[in-house]
Design a protein around this motif. Structure first.
Motif, PDB file in Angstrom:
ATOM      1  N   ASN A 271      -7.876  -3.167  -5.944  1.00 52.83           N
ATOM      2  CA  ASN A 271      -8.401  -4.012  -4.870  1.00 52.83           C
ATOM      3  C   ASN A 271      -7.279  -4.716  -4.116  1.00 52.83           C
ATOM      4  O   ASN A 271      -7.358  -4.905  -2.889  1.00 52.83           O
ATOM      5  CB  ASN A 271      -9.370  -5.046  -5.451  1.00 52.83           C
ATOM      6  CG  ASN A 271     -10.683  -4.424  -5.884  1.00 52.83           C
ATOM      7  OD1 ASN A 271     -11.110  -3.399  -5.350  1.00 52.83           O
ATOM      8  ND2 ASN A 271     -11.333  -5.030  -6.870  1.00 52.83           N
ATOM      9  N   LYS A 272      -6.239  -5.102  -4.823  1.00 55.33           N
ATOM     10  CA  LYS A 272      -5.111  -5.759  -4.169  1.00 55.33           C
ATOM     11  C   LYS A 272      -4.304  -4.767  -3.340  1.00 55.33           C
ATOM     12  O   LYS A 272      -3.814  -5.096  -2.249  1.00 55.33           O
ATOM     13  CB  LYS A 272      -4.218  -6.420  -5.221  1.00 55.33           C
ATOM     14  CG  LYS A 272      -3.051  -7.187  -4.636  1.00 55.33           C
ATOM     15  CD  LYS A 272      -2.226  -7.866  -5.713  1.00 55.33           C
ATOM     16  CE  LYS A 272      -1.049  -8.633  -5.100  1.00 55.33           C
ATOM     17  NZ  LYS A 272      -0.227  -9.305  -6.139  1.00 55.33           N
ATOM     18  N   PHE A 273      -4.179  -3.546  -3.847  1.00 55.52           N
ATOM     19  CA  PHE A 273      -3.373  -2.533  -3.171  1.00 55.52           C
ATOM     20  C   PHE A 273      -3.875  -2.263  -1.756  1.00 55.52           C
ATOM     21  O   PHE A 273      -3.092  -2.154  -0.807  1.00 55.52           O
ATOM     22  CB  PHE A 273      -3.376  -1.243  -3.991  1.00 55.52           C
ATOM     23  CG  PHE A 273      -2.578  -0.122  -3.386  1.00 55.52           C
ATOM     24  CD1 PHE A 273      -1.203  -0.083  -3.505  1.00 55.52           C
ATOM     25  CD2 PHE A 273      -3.211   0.899  -2.688  1.00 55.52           C
ATOM     26  CE1 PHE A 273      -0.458   0.953  -2.940  1.00 55.52           C
ATOM     27  CE2 PHE A 273      -2.487   1.933  -2.128  1.00 55.52           C
ATOM     28  CZ  PHE A 273      -1.104   1.957  -2.247  1.00 55.52           C
ATOM     29  N   ILE A 274      -5.192  -2.125  -1.589  1.00 58.38           N
ATOM     30  CA  ILE A 274      -5.722  -1.761  -0.270  1.00 58.38           C
ATOM     31  C   ILE A 274      -5.607  -2.899   0.733  1.00 58.38           C
ATOM     32  O   ILE A 274      -5.759  -2.685   1.938  1.00 58.38           O
ATOM     33  CB  ILE A 274      -7.187  -1.286  -0.355  1.00 58.38           C
ATOM     34  CG1 ILE A 274      -8.085  -2.415  -0.869  1.00 58.38           C
ATOM     35  CG2 ILE A 274      -7.304  -0.051  -1.223  1.00 58.38           C
ATOM     36  CD1 ILE A 274      -9.560  -2.093  -0.764  1.00 58.38           C
ATOM     37  N   THR A 275      -5.358  -4.119   0.248  1.00 60.93           N
ATOM     38  CA  THR A 275      -5.201  -5.239   1.183  1.00 60.93           C
ATOM     39  C   THR A 275      -3.748  -5.522   1.504  1.00 60.93           C
ATOM     40  O   THR A 275      -3.463  -6.253   2.464  1.00 60.93           O
ATOM     41  CB  THR A 275      -5.832  -6.521   0.587  1.00 60.93           C
ATOM     42  OG1 THR A 275      -5.156  -6.857  -0.637  1.00 60.93           O
ATOM     43  CG2 THR A 275      -7.313  -6.308   0.312  1.00 60.93           C
ATOM     44  N   THR A 276      -2.828  -4.960   0.742  1.00 64.98           N
ATOM     45  CA  THR A 276      -1.409  -5.257   0.958  1.00 64.98           C
ATOM     46  C   THR A 276      -0.588  -4.047   1.395  1.00 64.98           C
ATOM     47  O   THR A 276       0.454  -4.196   2.033  1.00 64.98           O
ATOM     48  CB  THR A 276      -0.782  -5.825  -0.328  1.00 64.98           C
ATOM     49  OG1 THR A 276      -0.947  -4.882  -1.393  1.00 64.98           O
ATOM     50  CG2 THR A 276      -1.464  -7.137  -0.717  1.00 64.98           C
ATOM     51  N   ALA A 277      -1.037  -2.839   1.047  1.00 64.85           N
ATOM     52  CA  ALA A 277      -0.254  -1.635   1.344  1.00 64.85           C
ATOM     53  C   ALA A 277      -0.590  -1.084   2.725  1.00 64.85           C
ATOM     54  O   ALA A 277      -1.643  -1.385   3.297  1.00 64.85           O
ATOM     55  CB  ALA A 277      -0.500  -0.569   0.284  1.00 64.85           C
ATOM     56  N   ASP A 278       0.318  -0.273   3.249  1.00 68.66           N
ATOM     57  CA  ASP A 278       0.061   0.412   4.517  1.00 68.66           C
ATOM     58  C   ASP A 278      -0.972   1.510   4.305  1.00 68.66           C
ATOM     59  O   ASP A 278      -1.115   2.060   3.212  1.00 68.66           O
ATOM     60  CB  ASP A 278       1.355   1.031   5.045  1.00 68.66           C
ATOM     61  CG  ASP A 278       2.382  -0.015   5.437  1.00 68.66           C
ATOM     62  OD1 ASP A 278       1.964  -1.132   5.822  1.00 68.66           O
ATOM     63  OD2 ASP A 278       3.587   0.274   5.361  1.00 68.66           O
ATOM     64  N   SER A 279      -1.676   1.854   5.380  1.00 65.18           N
ATOM     65  CA  SER A 279      -2.666   2.921   5.327  1.00 65.18           C
ATOM     66  C   SER A 279      -1.988   4.230   4.944  1.00 65.18           C
ATOM     67  O   SER A 279      -0.931   4.572   5.468  1.00 65.18           O
ATOM     68  CB  SER A 279      -3.337   3.057   6.696  1.00 65.18           C
ATOM     69  OG  SER A 279      -4.264   4.116   6.678  1.00 65.18           O
ATOM     70  N   GLN A 280      -2.596   4.976   4.009  1.00 64.53           N
ATOM     71  CA  GLN A 280      -1.993   6.203   3.508  1.00 64.53           C
ATOM     72  C   GLN A 280      -3.021   7.012   2.731  1.00 64.53           C
ATOM     73  O   GLN A 280      -4.098   6.528   2.408  1.00 64.53           O
ATOM     74  CB  GLN A 280      -0.808   5.879   2.588  1.00 64.53           C
ATOM     75  CG  GLN A 280      -1.198   5.015   1.403  1.00 64.53           C
ATOM     76  CD  GLN A 280      -0.006   4.487   0.635  1.00 64.53           C
ATOM     77  OE1 GLN A 280       0.628   5.226  -0.105  1.00 64.53           O
ATOM     78  NE2 GLN A 280       0.301   3.189   0.819  1.00 64.53           N
ATOM     79  N   ILE A 281      -2.643   8.255   2.427  1.00 65.23           N
ATOM     80  CA  ILE A 281      -3.444   9.085   1.532  1.00 65.23           C
ATOM     81  C   ILE A 281      -2.752   9.081   0.183  1.00 65.23           C
ATOM     82  O   ILE A 281      -1.592   9.505   0.076  1.00 65.23           O
ATOM     83  CB  ILE A 281      -3.583  10.525   2.066  1.00 65.23           C
ATOM     84  CG1 ILE A 281      -4.338  10.536   3.392  1.00 65.23           C
ATOM     85  CG2 ILE A 281      -4.304  11.408   1.053  1.00 65.23           C
ATOM     86  CD1 ILE A 281      -4.428  11.903   4.040  1.00 65.23           C
ATOM     87  N   ILE A 282      -3.437   8.595  -0.837  1.00 64.85           N
ATOM     88  CA  ILE A 282      -2.826   8.458  -2.153  1.00 64.85           C
ATOM     89  C   ILE A 282      -3.929   8.495  -3.209  1.00 64.85           C
ATOM     90  O   ILE A 282      -5.095   8.230  -2.906  1.00 64.85           O
ATOM     91  CB  ILE A 282      -2.016   7.139  -2.233  1.00 64.85           C
ATOM     92  CG1 ILE A 282      -1.123   7.133  -3.460  1.00 64.85           C
ATOM     93  CG2 ILE A 282      -2.937   5.927  -2.175  1.00 64.85           C
ATOM     94  CD1 ILE A 282      -0.104   5.996  -3.465  1.00 64.85           C
ATOM     95  N   GLU A 283      -3.569   8.823  -4.428  1.00 64.16           N
ATOM     96  CA  GLU A 283      -4.546   8.912  -5.512  1.00 64.16           C
ATOM     97  C   GLU A 283      -4.115   8.057  -6.691  1.00 64.16           C
ATOM     98  O   GLU A 283      -2.920   7.878  -6.941  1.00 64.16           O
ATOM     99  CB  GLU A 283      -4.726  10.363  -5.945  1.00 64.16           C
ATOM    100  CG  GLU A 283      -5.272  11.239  -4.825  1.00 64.16           C
ATOM    101  CD  GLU A 283      -5.686  12.608  -5.320  1.00 64.16           C
ATOM    102  OE1 GLU A 283      -6.501  12.682  -6.252  1.00 64.16           O
ATOM    103  OE2 GLU A 283      -5.174  13.593  -4.778  1.00 64.16           O
ATOM    104  N   PHE A 284      -5.117   7.559  -7.416  1.00 61.85           N
ATOM    105  CA  PHE A 284      -4.864   6.746  -8.593  1.00 61.85           C
ATOM    106  C   PHE A 284      -5.857   7.101  -9.697  1.00 61.85           C
ATOM    107  O   PHE A 284      -6.929   7.657  -9.431  1.00 61.85           O
ATOM    108  CB  PHE A 284      -5.006   5.249  -8.268  1.00 61.85           C
ATOM    109  CG  PHE A 284      -3.960   4.714  -7.343  1.00 61.85           C
ATOM    110  CD1 PHE A 284      -2.658   4.538  -7.790  1.00 61.85           C
ATOM    111  CD2 PHE A 284      -4.270   4.395  -6.033  1.00 61.85           C
ATOM    112  CE1 PHE A 284      -1.681   4.047  -6.924  1.00 61.85           C
ATOM    113  CE2 PHE A 284      -3.307   3.907  -5.168  1.00 61.85           C
ATOM    114  CZ  PHE A 284      -2.014   3.734  -5.620  1.00 61.85           C
TER     115      PHE A 284
END
Length: 496
Positions: A271-284
């Motif tokens: 949840n924190k990642f999507i509010t702080t990181a740049d838009s991208q295609i990535i998997e977790f």
């Protein structure tokens, strides 16, 4: 008295004592992953002076006798073999017969031949013909195109989760995606690293065409080999037509999405990642407990039986926008929004037909029925027991994030794969060769091969988009599709 010569096109069923003079184009191992990768045979392709392409095979119990003699691109005399009718499925040649080595077979390498035997032979087909072959399991054609993109992902904690996807631009103007898995994906990167630069032209042999989510995917098989740029005459011919083909090889703009390791994250970190990181295609990877199933939008939808996309209600019919078909055949598809939580936070995960069917072992069409006829059709909305039973259980979810997840409209994370915790392995040290790429996920039963089995050279002489709310069209191939990949392994190695 010396045995007489025979052409491959003149072979008849039975044991052949005549001598065939041939070139070995390529060979590969056929393994049965359902039996721990047990070797079943070594298969190969021969060509003669009339450009007749014929498949050969030597069983596992005899392969040691011949293995060291096999050299791709070399010339041989072959005698004392069995001739059997070719399998009508997953064919690698148009010849009606194939060759089987027996206890009396002799295979002798020869330095030269007075016969003009081709040094290469490919079964290229136009895009329209490949489309016709999709999902039929009849033919495994070869393909050639200009490399547009490479995407690959690797997952250390999950067995067999390696995939490379090449996007090739065909001469006819269409873009196609070629998928390779597991050892085949690693072999591609081994060849790419040793090549020293990104190729512009790639030939991929023995691919299995599949339509998934309305898109054409070409899945690699055990017989798949790759050739870069001018390694073949066919590749050189196309390479020489490309603009700037004589430029410095190191000056090209990279098309590689570099090796992406699928890392584990807690829900709070996600949840924190999507509010702080740049838009991208990535998997977790995210391990969480399913706390509930959100039913505001139901647990399924009426989709197209052909491409899985959600059907649009018209005045008197259902229409599939993807297939451009009115009165499209309807089928029930899963679209399940899960409430999940771990010790750090909670979130909503969205799963579509493929993963939910694998998780529950029940298709959506078996769990409920379409009630009514035509545009009056509705879905029985009662939550099936198979879905209710997953509440309270813990799974590891592989999530694919794209631009949508980094927008203000974000509400859910789309699931690309679901694993029970018992499938997870400890996280090993991760090392990626510089410039290497890695894949999303892998089919359950692709035929295993040694590291360089699928990378070929000749002698001198395919990104699957993520799912959306409206459809399952942007998913990786389904479990059934991946099983079909296994079956594409030529000969007995039928496992896609």
């Amino acid at each position: 008295m010396a045995n007489s010569r025979v052409l491959l096109g003149d072979l008849k069923a039975g044991r052949c004592s005549n001598v065939a003079e041939v070139r070995l184009l390529r060979f590969w191992e056929a393994r049965n992953v359902r039996k721990g990768g047990e070797l079943m045979s070594v298969d190969m392709l021969f060509v003669d002076e009339n450009s007749t392409l014929t498949q050969g095979s030597v069983g596992a119990n005899r392969q040691l006798r011949f293995r060291d003699r096999l050299s791709e691109g070399s010339l041989y005399t072959l005698t004392g073999f069995d001739v059997t009718r070719s399998n009508t499925n997953f064919r690698l040649s148009d010849a009606p017969f194939s060759i089987r080595f027996n206890e009396g077979t002799k295979l002798d390498k020869i330095p030269t031949s007075v016969r003009p035997i081709p040094t290469e032979l490919f079964r290229f087909m136009p895009y329209s013909q490949i489309l016709e072959l999709a999902n039929t399991g009849k033919q495994l054609p070869d393909i050639i195109g200009e490399l547009s993109a490479i995407r690959s992902t690797i997952t250390d904690r999950l067995p067999g989760a390696r995939r490379v996807m090449l996007t090739l631009l065909l001469e006819s103007g269409e873009n196609v995606c070629v998928s390779m898995f597991d050892s085949m994906a690693l072999a591609f990167h081994t060849k790419l690293d040793s090549y020293g630069r990104e190729p512009r032209v790639i030939i991929v042999t023995s691919v299995n065409p599949k339509i998934v989510g309305g898109r054409l995917f070409l899945n690699g098989t055990s017989g798949t080999h790759l050739y870069f740029d001018s390694e073949t005459s066919a590749g050189k011919e196309l390479f020489d037509t490309l603009p700037g083909h004589g430029a410095d090889p190191g000056s090209s703009t990279s098309k590689v999405v570099h090796a992406q390791k699928v890392e584990p994250m807690t829900i709070s970190e996600l949840n924190k990642f999507i509010t702080t990181a740049d838009s991208q295609i990535i998997e977790f990877l995210c391990t969480a407990e399913v706390t509930g199933i959100q039913l505001d939008d139901g647990w399924c939808y009426i989709g197209c039986s052909g491409c899985s996309k959600k059907l649009i209600r018209e005045i008197s019919s259902f229409t599939c926008v993807s297939c451009n078909e009115t009165n499209a055949v309807a089928a029930l598809r899963y679209r399940v929004k899960l409430s999940v939580s771990d010790h750090t936070d909670s979130a909503s995960f969205l799963s579509f037909d493929m993963e939910m069917a694998k998780l529950t072992n029940i298709q959506a069409s078996e769990a409920a029925q379409i009630v009514g006829i035509g545009v009056d059709a509705q879905v029985d909305t009662e939550l099936p027991r198979s879905l209710a039973d997953i509440v309270g259980k813990t799974y590891t979810f592989q999530l694919k994030l794209n631009d949508f997840n980094f927008s203000s409209k974000h509400q859910t994370f789309t699931i690309s794969r679901i694993f029970p915790e018992r499938l997870l392995a400890p996280m090993p040290a991760f090392v990626v060769a510089e410039g290497a790429d890695v894949p999303d996920d892998a089919p359950p039963e692709i035929v295993a091969q040694p590291p360089n089995a699928n990378v070929g050279t000749t002698s001198t002489g395919a990104d699957s988009p993520a799912s959306t709310d409206a459809s399952a069209a942007k998913r990786p191939p389904t479990a059934k599709d991946q099983d079909d990949v296994d079956k594409t392994a030529p000969k007995k190695a039928h496992v896609e």
